[in-house]
Design a protein around this motif. Structure first.
Motif, PDB file in Angstrom:
ATOM      1  N   SER A 165      -0.592  14.354   8.515  1.00  0.00           N
ATOM      2  CA  SER A 165      -1.144  13.343   9.401  1.00  0.00           C
ATOM      3  C   SER A 165      -0.413  12.048   9.104  1.00  0.00           C
ATOM      4  O   SER A 165      -0.823  11.274   8.250  1.00  0.00           O
ATOM      5  CB  SER A 165      -2.637  13.199   9.146  1.00  0.00           C
ATOM      6  N   GLN A 254      -3.353  -0.333  13.928  1.00  0.00           N
ATOM      7  CA  GLN A 254      -4.160  -1.534  13.657  1.00  0.00           C
ATOM      8  C   GLN A 254      -4.193  -1.840  12.166  1.00  0.00           C
ATOM      9  O   GLN A 254      -5.217  -2.251  11.629  1.00  0.00           O
ATOM     10  CB  GLN A 254      -5.573  -1.352  14.166  1.00  0.00           C
ATOM     11  N   TYR A 258      -7.205   2.055   6.298  1.00  0.00           N
ATOM     12  CA  TYR A 258      -7.712   1.021   5.390  1.00  0.00           C
ATOM     13  C   TYR A 258      -6.637   0.015   4.946  1.00  0.00           C
ATOM     14  O   TYR A 258      -6.416  -0.220   3.773  1.00  0.00           O
ATOM     15  CB  TYR A 258      -8.447   1.611   4.173  1.00  0.00           C
TER      16      TYR A 258
ATOM     17  N   LYS B 184     -10.486   5.550  13.196  1.00  0.00           N
ATOM     18  CA  LYS B 184      -9.357   4.636  13.370  1.00  0.00           C
ATOM     19  C   LYS B 184      -9.835   3.202  13.552  1.00  0.00           C
ATOM     20  O   LYS B 184      -9.257   2.269  13.024  1.00  0.00           O
ATOM     21  CB  LYS B 184      -8.532   5.060  14.583  1.00  0.00           C
ATOM     22  N   PHE B 185     -10.922   3.021  14.316  1.00  0.00           N
ATOM     23  CA  PHE B 185     -11.422   1.670  14.550  1.00  0.00           C
ATOM     24  C   PHE B 185     -12.575   1.313  13.610  1.00  0.00           C
ATOM     25  O   PHE B 185     -13.343   0.387  13.871  1.00  0.00           O
ATOM     26  CB  PHE B 185     -11.807   1.496  16.015  1.00  0.00           C
ATOM     27  N   TRP B 187     -15.602   1.322  12.698  1.00  0.00           N
ATOM     28  CA  TRP B 187     -17.056   1.148  12.774  1.00  0.00           C
ATOM     29  C   TRP B 187     -17.835   2.454  12.746  1.00  0.00           C
ATOM     30  O   TRP B 187     -18.994   2.470  12.338  1.00  0.00           O
ATOM     31  CB  TRP B 187     -17.460   0.309  13.982  1.00  0.00           C
ATOM     32  N   ASN B 240      -7.948  14.386   9.531  1.00  0.00           N
ATOM     33  CA  ASN B 240      -7.188  13.368  10.286  1.00  0.00           C
ATOM     34  C   ASN B 240      -8.072  12.396  11.055  1.00  0.00           C
ATOM     35  O   ASN B 240      -7.640  11.824  12.043  1.00  0.00           O
ATOM     36  CB  ASN B 240      -6.235  14.030  11.303  1.00  0.00           C
ATOM     37  N   ALA B 242      -8.848   9.539  10.357  1.00  0.00           N
ATOM     38  CA  ALA B 242      -8.373   8.161  10.259  1.00  0.00           C
ATOM     39  C   ALA B 242      -7.435   7.794  11.404  1.00  0.00           C
ATOM     40  O   ALA B 242      -7.161   6.625  11.638  1.00  0.00           O
ATOM     41  CB  ALA B 242      -7.674   7.923   8.927  1.00  0.00           C
ATOM     42  N   THR B 243      -6.924   8.794  12.129  1.00  0.00           N
ATOM     43  CA  THR B 243      -6.022   8.468  13.241  1.00  0.00           C
ATOM     44  C   THR B 243      -6.712   8.572  14.586  1.00  0.00           C
ATOM     45  O   THR B 243      -6.093   8.359  15.614  1.00  0.00           O
ATOM     46  CB  THR B 243      -4.810   9.427  13.273  1.00  0.00           C
ATOM     47  N   MET B 244      -8.006   8.922  14.576  1.00  0.00           N
ATOM     48  CA  MET B 244      -8.677   9.149  15.863  1.00  0.00           C
ATOM     49  C   MET B 244      -9.661   8.028  16.198  1.00  0.00           C
ATOM     50  O   MET B 244     -10.333   7.502  15.322  1.00  0.00           O
ATOM     51  CB  MET B 244      -9.423  10.475  15.833  1.00  0.00           C
ATOM     52  N   GLN B 387     -13.844   3.725   5.141  1.00  0.00           N
ATOM     53  CA  GLN B 387     -12.813   4.653   5.613  1.00  0.00           C
ATOM     54  C   GLN B 387     -11.982   5.180   4.446  1.00  0.00           C
ATOM     55  O   GLN B 387     -11.719   6.371   4.342  1.00  0.00           O
ATOM     56  CB  GLN B 387     -11.899   3.950   6.630  1.00  0.00           C
ATOM     57  N   GLU B 388     -11.623   4.265   3.545  1.00  0.00           N
ATOM     58  CA  GLU B 388     -10.817   4.682   2.397  1.00  0.00           C
ATOM     59  C   GLU B 388     -11.589   5.692   1.556  1.00  0.00           C
ATOM     60  O   GLU B 388     -11.035   6.690   1.092  1.00  0.00           O
ATOM     61  CB  GLU B 388     -10.425   3.463   1.553  1.00  0.00           C
ATOM     62  N   VAL B 391     -11.449   9.139   2.908  1.00  0.00           N
ATOM     63  CA  VAL B 391     -10.167   9.820   2.738  1.00  0.00           C
ATOM     64  C   VAL B 391      -9.888  10.078   1.259  1.00  0.00           C
ATOM     65  O   VAL B 391      -9.385  11.124   0.874  1.00  0.00           O
ATOM     66  CB  VAL B 391      -9.031   8.988   3.365  1.00  0.00           C
TER      67      VAL B 391
END
Lengths: 313, 412
Positions: A165, A254, A258, B184-185, B187, B240, B242-244, B387-388, B391
């Motif tokens: 990814s 963006q 993180y 990805k965003f 929230w 994945n 984090a990319t969506m 998010q971190e 992952v």
């Protein structure tokens, strides 16, 4: 030329001394008159904001209420901010890897500088990525990299491996974005070199050939020196492009995951202007740091251009 | 050509006439959602308002949601509309503190409808003991799931944490990823965190945390993260993520590769657009973790505010009290598939709305959302941390320390 002018001036001065001040100094004033609008805009839209940014960077300000003076606090905080170092490091990566666009552009330009049927079409195809908006390039590469349906995933699956990814992994994400940014940048360097190659003097190539130069030697000793103006321009444009890389990051990640693909320009936007950013002072401090980094390059470029002018090319 | 000239003259004359009467009743409203349903709901309400007040000349500007978030800072001070949409909770904080929003406590006190039917939501519209806006809609959060997949694998709606974990085990055995999410965003991850925290520690800890009174390294918050860790291991999320975006994450849900989604009710429309029917999807409340803890829910509200620089505050207040009426709120929220904040409004005959209303109206407390309850800066750093953590769970300690550092600075 200049001696003739001064002689001319002197004789005029002695002959008719009662002309108006403007008429006497017309030659000296005219260029400034023409420059005035440009200088005015440059002052208002470039120079003034630089000082405003520096001023704001000493304040704590949310962009709405009163700004409070905090001295160097923003800079002190910056030095203690992991995200700042991540961004700085990514900026360096961008700077070095983006410069690959220069040799790559040269290579493609040399390859395309032949007379083959349909070469104009090939040239325009190679130039195409520069015509597309950066936003579109970013989107296309985001799809390429998509581990579920992207082309990268297809290739990996074909070999029976599970696809990485790229944009979701902090180890690859910056490289992924740089590759996407390189695509149009190579096209740009290529076009600079193509025009440069048109101006390579055939006599010198011929002379070199008579002296037995060919292949790499010919390129290195005969062609490249003549391409120096194009190379210089390509480097300038690429370095500046790398430092202000913003759109690709805004579109593709963006700054995520993180914050690991942040660069200074996006970090600045995020802190000062984005949905969660209400820190004009901190954002300005980042802008000032970015400005200082750019200043190093810009002053070098200006200096070397000045030297060249003085050399009388 | 002649007629064109003529109509131009008439048009110009009309403009002049309108300009002449402008002071009597020009009302400019900025709204932030151009998607079909929200736009239709808003426009219908405006039409009704015009019908009730024919002397007021209403102008409407509809902007994209993300663009609105950036533009509001400029238009509030430079060219203020008379009414603008925005979010309550801490999200209105910067504008209230900067004196950019009009204090409408007077309206809340004098309007019989506002003062009696909005008790539950009033605290989120309040700052410094005053009210600043009027909410027109809110929606529940919870777990949306694929009913057909649950039935096929003999999984029933989990009521407790253990039942949820067991359900995840069975789903994984059947080759289905239990949860989908797109971070990805950022929230969306906050939604999961908020629920885990509300169920582990309750409403007060949520509020204390977002108000900066509890540290992120507090043992109670660590407990929340420990539960999240369990969730990550036993109820894994899609790869994945984090990319969506949240919309991208609907795809595995629609394809049946993932069975559950922690989301807000606005996602139902996206599920249906992806081809799912009412029979295939259902909703349950996030299960209980700490037994006996009073249940609180996430229920973010959308509201309207009057900028301090508005030219026509009289009519703006009329508009706010109009959209607070029970019938208007009922109609509006039926169109957009959300809940009316007015407790006297009828709710739509839709199973998600009904269940959501049940969940929200019986809750002991309503949280807005992590990024609305916490100040913007804290929210951003916090959600990046979430998010971190999703992952790289092993970095938890470093993440929490970083959040503490930010907290110390933000709430000084």
């Amino acid at each position: 030329m200049s001696s003739v002018e001064s002689l001319d001036d002197a004789s005029v001065v002695t002959a008719v001394d009662n002309r108006s001040w403007y008429k006497k100094n017309r030659l000296a004033i005219a260029p400034w008159l023409f420059l005035t609008p440009a200088i005015l805009f440059f002052l208002v839209y470039v120079i003034l904001p630089i000082f405003q940014s520096i001023w704001i960077s000493f304040h704590d300000w949310d962009g709405l209420g009163e700004a409070t003076w905090v001295g160097l606090a923003n800079y002190v905080e910056l030095l203690d901010d992991d995200r700042f170092y991540t961004s700085l490091w990514n900026n360096l990566l961008w700077l070095f890897l983006f410069l690959l666009a220069v040799p790559a552009g040269l290579f493609i330009a040399l390859f395309l500088n032949q007379t083959v049927f349909g070469m104009r079409l090939y040239k325009s195809l190679f130039f195409f990525p520069f015509v597309i908006s950066q936003v579109v390039v970013g989107l296309i590469f985001t799809w390429f990299y998509n581990p579920n349906f992207g082309i990268i995933a297809e290739i990996w699956n074909w070999f029976g491996a599970s696809p990485p990814s790229i944009l979701g992994d902090e180890r690859y994400v910056t490289y992924g974005i740089i590759v996407a940014g390189l695509w149009p940048q190579i096209a740009y360097c290529m076009i600079l070199y193509l025009t440069g190659l048109n101006n390579v003097s055939p006599d010198q190539v011929e002379a070199g050939r008579l002296d037995g130069a060919k292949g790499l030697k010919m390129l290195w000793y005969v062609i490249l020196p003549q391409l120096w103006p194009a190379t210089f321009l390509a480097i300038v444009v690429t370095v500046i492009g790398a430092l202000r890389s913003f759109d690709m990051i805004a579109i593709m990640t963006q700054g995520g995951p993180y914050g690991s693909s942040n660069v200074l320009s996006y970090f600045m936007y995020e802190q000062a202007l984005s949905e969660y950013g209400f820190r004009m002072g901190y954002g300005s401090a980042i802008a000032v740091v970015l400005f200082l980094i750019m200043l190093v390059f810009i002053s070098y470029f200006l200096w070397s251009m000045y030297q060249e002018e003085k050399g009388g090319h | 050509m002649k007629s064109l000239f003529k109509s131009t003259i008439i048009g110009a004359a009309a403009v002049v006439l309108m300009a002449g009467t402008a002071s009597a009743g020009d009302l400019v409203i900025n709204f932030d959602d151009p998607n079909p349903a929200p736009k239709a709901g808003f426009e219908a309400a405006v039409e009704a308002f015009k019908k009730a007040n024919p002397d007021i000349n209403v102008t409407v500007n509809i902007n994209d949601r993300e663009a609105h978030k950036t533009a509001i800072r400029n238009f509030l001070s430079a060219d203020a509309p008379d009414v603008t949409s925005w979010y309550p909770g801490n999200r209105m904080g910067p504008f209230v503190d900067a004196g950019q929003f009009e204090d409408i406590s007077e309206l809340w006190a004098s309007d019989a409808n506002l003062s009696t039917s909005f008790e539950a939501i009033k605290p989120t519209m309040t700052r410094d003991g005053k009210q600043w806006g009027v909410p027109y809609s809110y929606y529940q959060w919870g777990i949306y799931y694929r009913k057909d997949i649950f039935e096929k694998n003999n999984v029933s709606e989990p009521k407790t944490w253990d039942e949820l974990l067991t359900a995840c085990d069975s789903l994984k055995e059947a080759g289905v990823t239990p949860f989908t999410i797109g971070t990805k965003f950022l929230w969306t991850a906050a939604g999961v965190f908020d629920y885990l925290n509300l169920r582990t520690n309750g409403y007060d800890v949520h509020n204390d945390l977002t108000a900066g009174k509890v540290k992120y390294t507090d043992p109670r918050i660590k407990e929340t993260f420990a539960n999240w860790q369990t969730m990550l291991e036993r109820c894994s999320f899609v790869d994945n993520h984090a990319t969506m975006s949240w919309q991208d994450a609907v795809a595995p849900f629609a394809k049946g590769e993932a069975a559950m989604y922690v989301m807000g009710n606005f996602a139902v429309a996206a599920f249906k657009d992806a081809g799912l029917t009412d029979d295939q999807i259902d909703y349950f409340q996030f299960p209980e973790i700490t037994p006996g803890l009073a249940r609180a829910e996430e229920a973010p509200a959308d509201a309207f505010f009057i900028p301090a620089n508005a030219k026509n505050k009289e009519d703006a207040k009329k508009f706010l009290s109009f959209i607070a009426q029970p019938e208007v709120q009922a109609e509006w929220n039926k169109t957009i598939g959300q809940l009316p904040p007015n407790s006297k409004s009828a709710i739509a005959d839709d199973k998600f709305i009904q269940k959501g209303f049940e969940a929200v109206s019986t809750a002991s407390g309503l949280a807005q959302f992590f990024d609305r309850d916490a100040p913007a800066e804290m929210a951003k750093v916090g959600m990046e941390g979430f998010q971190e953590f999703m992952v790289k769970p092993d970095r938890l300690d470093a993440i929490l320390e970083r959040l503490d550092k930010t907290q110390e600075r933000v709430y000084k």
